[in-house]
Design a protein around this motif. Structure first.
Motif, PDB file in Angstrom:
ATOM      1  N   ARG A   1      -2.516   8.689 -13.218  1.00 43.85           N
ATOM      2  CA  ARG A   1      -1.911   7.436 -12.753  1.00 43.85           C
ATOM      3  C   ARG A   1      -1.113   6.808 -13.898  1.00 43.85           C
ATOM      4  NH1 ARG A   1      -4.673   1.791 -10.650  1.00 43.85           N
ATOM      5  NH2 ARG A   1      -2.774   0.987  -9.679  1.00 43.85           N
TER       6      ARG A   1
ATOM      7  N   VAL B   1      -9.653  -2.747 -11.800  1.00 44.24           N
ATOM      8  CA  VAL B   1      -9.099  -1.392 -11.592  1.00 44.24           C
ATOM      9  C   VAL B   1     -10.051  -0.639 -10.638  1.00 44.24           C
ATOM     10  CG1 VAL B   1      -8.331   0.760 -12.675  1.00 44.24           C
ATOM     11  CG2 VAL B   1      -8.048  -1.418 -13.893  1.00 44.24           C
TER      12      VAL B   1
ATOM     13  N   GLY C   1      -6.442   9.320 -16.237  1.00 50.13           N
ATOM     14  CA  GLY C   1      -6.691  10.369 -15.230  1.00 50.13           C
ATOM     15  C   GLY C   1      -6.055  11.702 -15.597  1.00 50.13           C
TER      16      GLY C   1
ATOM     17  N   ARG D   1      -8.957  12.980 -11.554  1.00 50.79           N
ATOM     18  CA  ARG D   1      -8.513  11.954 -10.596  1.00 50.79           C
ATOM     19  C   ARG D   1      -7.898  12.643  -9.382  1.00 50.79           C
ATOM     20  NH1 ARG D   1      -3.977   8.546  -9.427  1.00 50.79           N
ATOM     21  NH2 ARG D   1      -4.733   6.543  -8.641  1.00 50.79           N
TER      22      ARG D   1
ATOM     23  N   ASP E   1     -10.853   6.987  -7.131  1.00 51.67           N
ATOM     24  CA  ASP E   1     -10.379   8.380  -7.177  1.00 51.67           C
ATOM     25  C   ASP E   1     -10.722   9.078  -8.488  1.00 51.67           C
ATOM     26  OD1 ASP E   1      -9.275   8.300  -4.651  1.00 51.67           O
ATOM     27  OD2 ASP E   1      -7.385   7.462  -5.387  1.00 51.67           O
ATOM     28  N   VAL E   2     -11.246   8.317  -9.459  1.00 54.53           N
ATOM     29  CA  VAL E   2     -11.548   8.907 -10.767  1.00 54.53           C
ATOM     30  C   VAL E   2     -12.956   9.497 -10.764  1.00 54.53           C
ATOM     31  CG1 VAL E   2     -11.926   8.362 -13.213  1.00 54.53           C
ATOM     32  CG2 VAL E   2      -9.956   7.390 -12.006  1.00 54.53           C
TER      33      VAL E   2
ATOM     34  N   HIS F   1      -0.709   1.416 -16.243  1.00 51.82           N
ATOM     35  CA  HIS F   1      -1.841   2.348 -16.260  1.00 51.82           C
ATOM     36  C   HIS F   1      -1.415   3.695 -16.862  1.00 51.82           C
ATOM     37  CE1 HIS F   1      -4.179  -0.334 -13.695  1.00 51.82           C
ATOM     38  NE2 HIS F   1      -3.144  -0.422 -12.876  1.00 51.82           N
TER      39      HIS F   1
ATOM     40  N   ASP G   1     -11.081   2.304 -10.057  1.00 52.67           N
ATOM     41  CA  ASP G   1     -10.384   3.342  -9.292  1.00 52.67           C
ATOM     42  C   ASP G   1     -11.393   4.324  -8.680  1.00 52.67           C
ATOM     43  OD1 ASP G   1      -8.878   5.489  -8.381  1.00 52.67           O
ATOM     44  OD2 ASP G   1      -7.402   5.300  -9.981  1.00 52.67           O
TER      45      ASP G   1
ATOM     46  N   ALA H   1     -12.026   4.104 -16.147  1.00 48.06           N
ATOM     47  CA  ALA H   1     -11.148   3.359 -15.218  1.00 48.06           C
ATOM     48  C   ALA H   1     -11.844   3.193 -13.866  1.00 48.06           C
ATOM     49  CB  ALA H   1      -9.822   4.078 -15.041  1.00 48.06           C
ATOM     50  N   CYS H   2     -12.863   4.009 -13.620  1.00 51.74           N
ATOM     51  CA  CYS H   2     -13.589   3.873 -12.349  1.00 51.74           C
ATOM     52  C   CYS H   2     -14.578   2.710 -12.392  1.00 51.74           C
ATOM     53  CB  CYS H   2     -14.292   5.178 -11.966  1.00 51.74           C
ATOM     54  SG  CYS H   2     -15.664   5.611 -13.028  1.00 51.74           S
TER      55      CYS H   2
ATOM     56  N   GLU I   1       1.345  -2.440 -12.506  1.00 54.97           N
ATOM     57  CA  GLU I   1       0.707  -3.242 -11.461  1.00 54.97           C
ATOM     58  C   GLU I   1       0.533  -4.653 -12.017  1.00 54.97           C
ATOM     59  OE1 GLU I   1      -3.454  -3.132  -8.797  1.00 54.97           O
ATOM     60  OE2 GLU I   1      -3.278  -1.915 -10.595  1.00 54.97           O
TER      61      GLU I   1
END
Ligand code: FAD
Length: 362
Positions: free
Chosen positions: A310, A202, A326, A305, A206-207, A323, A204, A196-197, A314
């Motif tokens: 998550r 997406v 994480g 994450r 934070d991942v 989603h 993300d 997802a990163c 969205e």
């Protein structure tokens, strides 16, 4: 018929797909780069032990609480799922105070004491030297090599269609729904785990990976053990779990945040084996680590994450994306609770769409 495309065939995507396919009149397609049967550093689920060691410190957290009854049912009633009951021994070491003991597993009065049928605090006299608190209860161990294909078979039985593809952008999934269900997917489920990163739309930040090194051996042992720490550094762990149906025993492990290294480190492997044999000499009948019969060394990257899992909706490029990624160390033990939430969010989107006049629908 509403059409849903799930990106990801790890435990999160497959469990979501299964529960969605059980909804009436829903066409579900799973699209994934990796499928059960593959072993790849980008695909976490096959590498997991996997067992149920409660981690959430939030007593109201529904992920683990809602998952346990289903895993217990599978262990008791569905042998072909590859899940079996195993006793779990948790030990709290005083030197791990301040940090490591934040897991619910090591709490002295945990919320899950009533969730397990036989949770019991061990008498102090029965604890090994240096251990201040210990508890034992019947958990389960999941043979992921059987369980993931079993999830696929359950999905197929409910009409799910599987497609291999590598998506560069989450919105590409909208054009990948199964034939006959309309030109575009109504809803996309993003269960891409660690990747997802990197997925467009997406990305993300934070991942991050949490590297877990393991050794899989033919030797078997009970109970499963999980002390709160080791003397080999903050990012090294000790656990053993013997899988169902001849799946061998997983010796772990490590918890290395931000480390993407896919290669087993031989020094760490020796420490993992030494710790396991010292804690449970019966693993090799007293022969030390030379008595271990190694099947393979492995590394899996848990999808960590910042801020936690998550699970939310969205709107991306005009299509709703739900989603579900994480899950760090608890993807299996939270899988049904999280997938139930995915179904709720899908139901919300569907009801809102039905309530809206046709010319306003996305
Ligand atoms: P993954 O399994 O990584 O699946 C992601 C899917 O998305 C894959 O199919 C991938 O191909 C697909 N994908 C990603 N990007 C794309 C793209 N762009 N296009 C197409 N497809 C894409 N959990 C427990 O509950 N209990 C345990 O005992 C336990 N032990 C563990 C031990 C180790 C050593 C490790 C490494 C993990 C352990 N875990 C455990 C954690 C658990 O394994 C993970 O939380 C879980 O597997 C995450 O599953 P996932 O489906 O979210 O991700």
């Amino acid at each position: 018929m509403p059409s849903i495309v799930v990106i990801g065939a790890g435990v999160s995507g497959l469990t979501s797909a299964l529960l969605l396919a059980k909804r009436k009149e829903t066409a579900v397609t799973v699209v994934a780069k990796h499928m059960p049967g593959d072993y790849d550093i980008e695909y976490t689920s096959p590498w997991a032990g996997a067992n149920v060691l409660p981690m959430s410190i939030d007593a109201d957290s529904r992920w683990e609480r809602r998952t346990w009854p289903e895993l217990k049912r599978l262990a008791g009633e569905v042998p072909e799922a590859g899940v079996h009951f195993q006793s779990l021994l948790s030990h709290r070491r005083p030197q791990d105070e301040g940090g490591k003991l934040s897991d619910a597993l090591f709490a002295e009065d945990p919320w899950y004491a009533t969730m397990f049928d036989d949770y019991q605090i061990l008498d102090k006299e029965k604890l090994p030297p240096g251990i201040k608190f210990g508890a034992e209860f019947t958990s389960v161990c999941i043979n992921t090599a059987i369980y993931l294909p079993w999830l696929v078979s359950q999905c197929l039985a409910h009409g799910v269609v599987f497609r291999r593809a590598v998506l560069r952008h989450v919105s590409e999934a909208a054009t990948m729904s199964q034939k006959g269900s309309g030109p575009r997917a109504d809803i996309i489920i993003n269960a891409t785990g660690l990747l997802a990163c990197r997925l467009g739309g997406v990305m993300d930040p934070d991942v991050f990976p949490v590297r877990g090194q393991i050794v899989v051996v033919r030797n078997e042992v009970t109970p499963m053990i999980a002390p709160s720490g080791t003397d080999d550094g903050d990012d090294e762990l000790l656990y053993t779990m013997t899988r169902a149906a001849g799946g061998g025993t997983i010796l772990g492990g490590t918890y290395q945040k931000g480390n993407w290294d896919p290669n087993p480190d031989p020094n760490i492997a020796v420490r993992i084996m030494r710790r396991a044999v010292e804690a449970q000499p019966q693993l090799t009948g007293g022969k030390g680590i030379e008595g271990l019969d190694i099947i393979r060394h492995g590394v899996g990257l848990r999808p960590g994450r910042t801020g936690g899992v998550r699970i939310e909706r969205e709107l991306i490029d005009g299509t709703w994306v739900v989603h579900n990624y994480g899950h760090a160390s608890w993807g299996y033990q939270g899988s049904y609770g999280c997938a139930e939430r995915v179904v709720e969010l899908v139901n919300d989107i569907s009801s809102e769409r039905e309530a809206r006049p046709l010319h306003m629908q996305a």
